[in-house]
Design an enzyme around this catalytic site. Structure first.
Site, PDB file in Angstrom:
ATOM      1  CB  SER A 113       0.188  10.504   4.982  1.00 59.11           C
ATOM      2  OG  SER A 113       0.162   9.174   5.316  1.00 59.11           O
ATOM      3  CG  ASN A 133       0.210  13.006   8.422  1.00 61.56           C
ATOM      4  OD1 ASN A 133       0.686  12.564   9.457  1.00 61.56           O
ATOM      5  ND2 ASN A 133      -0.513  12.267   7.612  1.00 61.56           N
ATOM      6  CG  HIS A 185      -5.314  10.085   5.640  1.00 67.62           C
ATOM      7  ND1 HIS A 185      -4.840  11.199   6.296  1.00 67.62           N
ATOM      8  CD2 HIS A 185      -4.383   9.115   5.845  1.00 67.62           C
ATOM      9  CE1 HIS A 185      -3.691  10.916   6.860  1.00 67.62           C
ATOM     10  NE2 HIS A 185      -3.390   9.663   6.607  1.00 67.62           N
ATOM     11  CD  GLU A 192      -6.916  14.445   7.265  1.00 68.43           C
ATOM     12  OE1 GLU A 192      -5.994  13.611   7.104  1.00 68.43           O
ATOM     13  OE2 GLU A 192      -6.685  15.596   7.666  1.00 68.43           O
TER      14      GLU A 192
HETATM   15  P1  NAD Z   1       4.274   0.377   4.014  1.00 64.03           P
HETATM   16  O1  NAD Z   1       5.659   0.726   3.666  1.00 64.03           O
HETATM   17  O2  NAD Z   1       3.997  -0.403   5.250  1.00 64.03           O
HETATM   18  O3  NAD Z   1       3.552  -0.391   2.793  1.00 64.03           O
HETATM   19  C1  NAD Z   1       3.579   0.059   1.474  1.00 64.03           C
HETATM   20  C2  NAD Z   1       3.387  -1.157   0.587  1.00 64.03           C
HETATM   21  O4  NAD Z   1       3.209  -0.716  -0.766  1.00 64.03           O
HETATM   22  C3  NAD Z   1       4.597  -2.121   0.591  1.00 64.03           C
HETATM   23  O5  NAD Z   1       4.163  -3.402   1.020  1.00 64.03           O
HETATM   24  C4  NAD Z   1       5.057  -2.119  -0.872  1.00 64.03           C
HETATM   25  O6  NAD Z   1       5.538  -3.389  -1.297  1.00 64.03           O
HETATM   26  C5  NAD Z   1       3.758  -1.741  -1.578  1.00 64.03           C
HETATM   27  N1  NAD Z   1       3.941  -1.244  -2.940  1.00 64.03           N
HETATM   28  C6  NAD Z   1       4.910  -0.420  -3.429  1.00 64.03           C
HETATM   29  N2  NAD Z   1       4.736  -0.232  -4.747  1.00 64.03           N
HETATM   30  C7  NAD Z   1       3.628  -0.938  -5.102  1.00 64.03           C
HETATM   31  C8  NAD Z   1       2.937  -1.146  -6.322  1.00 64.03           C
HETATM   32  N3  NAD Z   1       3.364  -0.602  -7.466  1.00 64.03           N
HETATM   33  N4  NAD Z   1       1.841  -1.940  -6.327  1.00 64.03           N
HETATM   34  C9  NAD Z   1       1.419  -2.521  -5.180  1.00 64.03           C
HETATM   35  N5  NAD Z   1       2.037  -2.376  -3.985  1.00 64.03           N
HETATM   36  C10 NAD Z   1       3.121  -1.583  -3.948  1.00 64.03           C
HETATM   37  O7  NAD Z   1       3.489   1.778   4.046  1.00 64.03           O
HETATM   38  P2  NAD Z   1       2.157   2.145   4.869  1.00 64.03           P
HETATM   39  O8  NAD Z   1       2.564   2.645   6.202  1.00 64.03           O
HETATM   40  O9  NAD Z   1       1.177   1.030   4.764  1.00 64.03           O
HETATM   41  O10 NAD Z   1       1.675   3.406   4.028  1.00 64.03           O
HETATM   42  C11 NAD Z   1       0.918   3.238   2.846  1.00 64.03           C
HETATM   43  C12 NAD Z   1       0.230   4.549   2.526  1.00 64.03           C
HETATM   44  O11 NAD Z   1      -0.625   4.904   3.632  1.00 64.03           O
HETATM   45  C13 NAD Z   1       1.181   5.721   2.329  1.00 64.03           C
HETATM   46  O12 NAD Z   1       0.638   6.583   1.380  1.00 64.03           O
HETATM   47  C14 NAD Z   1       1.192   6.372   3.711  1.00 64.03           C
HETATM   48  O13 NAD Z   1       1.547   7.726   3.668  1.00 64.03           O
HETATM   49  C15 NAD Z   1      -0.243   6.182   4.125  1.00 64.03           C
HETATM   50  N6  NAD Z   1      -0.511   6.195   5.564  1.00 64.03           N
HETATM   51  C16 NAD Z   1       0.348   5.621   6.448  1.00 64.03           C
HETATM   52  C17 NAD Z   1       0.043   5.637   7.819  1.00 64.03           C
HETATM   53  C18 NAD Z   1       0.946   4.969   8.823  1.00 64.03           C
HETATM   54  O14 NAD Z   1       0.768   5.212  10.030  1.00 64.03           O
HETATM   55  N7  NAD Z   1       1.895   4.146   8.431  1.00 64.03           N
HETATM   56  C19 NAD Z   1      -1.146   6.225   8.266  1.00 64.03           C
HETATM   57  C20 NAD Z   1      -2.027   6.787   7.339  1.00 64.03           C
HETATM   58  C21 NAD Z   1      -1.705   6.757   5.981  1.00 64.03           C
END
Ligand code: NAD
Length: 285
Positions: free
Chosen positions: A120, A192, A142, A154
């Site tokens: 993000s 963001n 993104h 994005e």
């Molecule tokens: P989340 O916390 O729901 O999921 C993250 C996952 O990554 C977890 O299930 C965790 O177990 C896993 N993980 C951690 N270390 C790992 C590894 N070494 N190998 C494999 N898996 C691993 O987070 P999210 O909301 O899905 O966010 C994920 C990414 O997407 C982040 O970079 C976040 O900034 C981005 N993002 C989030 C949103 C949102 O609205 N939540 C929107 C756009 C982008």
């Protein structure tokens, strides 16, 4: 027209599970990888439930839903997905963790595989420094939450990202039914950089007693025509994700106005992460 037929998605949380489902719905085979077996089960349950709803609402037939579900394989070991021709990293928003994952991705996947990240806010150039010989294949892809519904991707080039990688990212985004829009590689990109300070400010306003969360959200939906108030949106995104994005922008942009609000940090420390844990600003039952 994209040439991608096997996608690996690293991280099966909110975003990774959504990216996997959209890819599979468009006919792409998906390996969904997470270090947490529990999270892989949560993702599988989310996939089944979403597809049941799609069938009920006649958006697809049962056979189409089952075929899409059959294209997703949950894995706990990245090496088992080594035949993928594209990888999207969607693990926790932490630069050190993502750099380790990028090094691993570089070791596991073939030489023509694009190493995309759903970060993000973290600089794509910084992540690419973890894999200097593959920096031309690193790009920000993104997606937005919920991935099956939100149209935007994005697209962020790092300093070394090649034109070919960018073009292929645009093609894959379109093949997944999305609209790619470019942004430059600054902490938080566009989405963001603009959204998170507003969400953070809503936590400050709540802590300062300006209004209760319901009223903060009502004022922003009714008065500013937002489809969802900032605090409800924070629950939807994940409060830990919001905090982590603020920390990345604070580090990257060097201004204390990006420090996460104490109220946001307090809820994260209490384990109130939003929809995904059932409690955040609001109780979600
Ligand atoms: P989340 O916390 O729901 O999921 C993250 C996952 O990554 C977890 O299930 C965790 O177990 C896993 N993980 C951690 N270390 C790992 C590894 N070494 N190998 C494999 N898996 C691993 O987070 P999210 O909301 O899905 O966010 C994920 C990414 O997407 C982040 O970079 C976040 O900034 C981005 N993002 C989030 C949103 C949102 O609205 N939540 C929107 C756009 C982008």
């Amino acid at each position: 027209m994209s040439d991608v037929s096997k996608l690996a998605v690293i991280g099966a949380g909110t975003m990774g599970s959504g990216i996997a489902l959209v890819g599979a719905s468009k006919g792409i085979k998906v390996s969904l990888i997470d270090v947490s077996e529990e999270q892989l089960s949560v993702a599988a349950a989310y996939h089944a439930k979403t597809m049941d709803r799609n069938v009920q609402k006649e958006r697809m037939t049962r056979d189409e839903a089952d075929a899409a579900l059959g294209r997703i394989t949950g894995l706990s070991n990245m090496a088992d997905a080594s035949d993928a021709d594209w990888v999207v990293e969607a693990a926790t928003e932490n630069a050190d963790l993502k750099k380790k994952i990028f090094t691993q991705m570089h070791d596991v996947f073939g030489e023509d595989v694009v190493l995309a990240t759903n970060t993000s806010s973290i600089s794509i150039t910084e992540l690419a420094e973890a894999v200097p010989t593959a920096a031309d294949r690193v790009i920000g892809m993104h997606f937005f939450n919920p991935v099956p519904i939100m149209k935007l991707v994005e697209v962020i080039k790092g300093r070394e990202t090649s034109e070919r990688t960018t073009q292929r990212t645009i093609e894959l985004s379109e093949a997944m039914g999305k609209i790619p829009v470019p942004a430059n590689d600054h902490a938080g990109f566009v989405s963001n950089r603009v959204l998170m300070p507003m969400i953070n400010e809503a936590f400050h306003a709540w802590a300062d007693g300006v209004a209760e969360p319901e009223n903060i959200d009502s004022i922003m939906t009714l008065g500013c025509a937002f489809p969802m108030g900032p605090l409800r949106l924070a629950d939807h995104i994940g409060l830990d994700v919001c905090r982590d994005i603020m920390l990345v922008m604070h580090r990257g942009l060097g201004d204390d106005k990006y420090l996460p609000a104490p109220k946001l940090v307090e809820l994260v420390e209490q384990g109130r992460l939003g929809n995904k844990t059932g409690h955040g600003v609001y109780d979600h039952g």
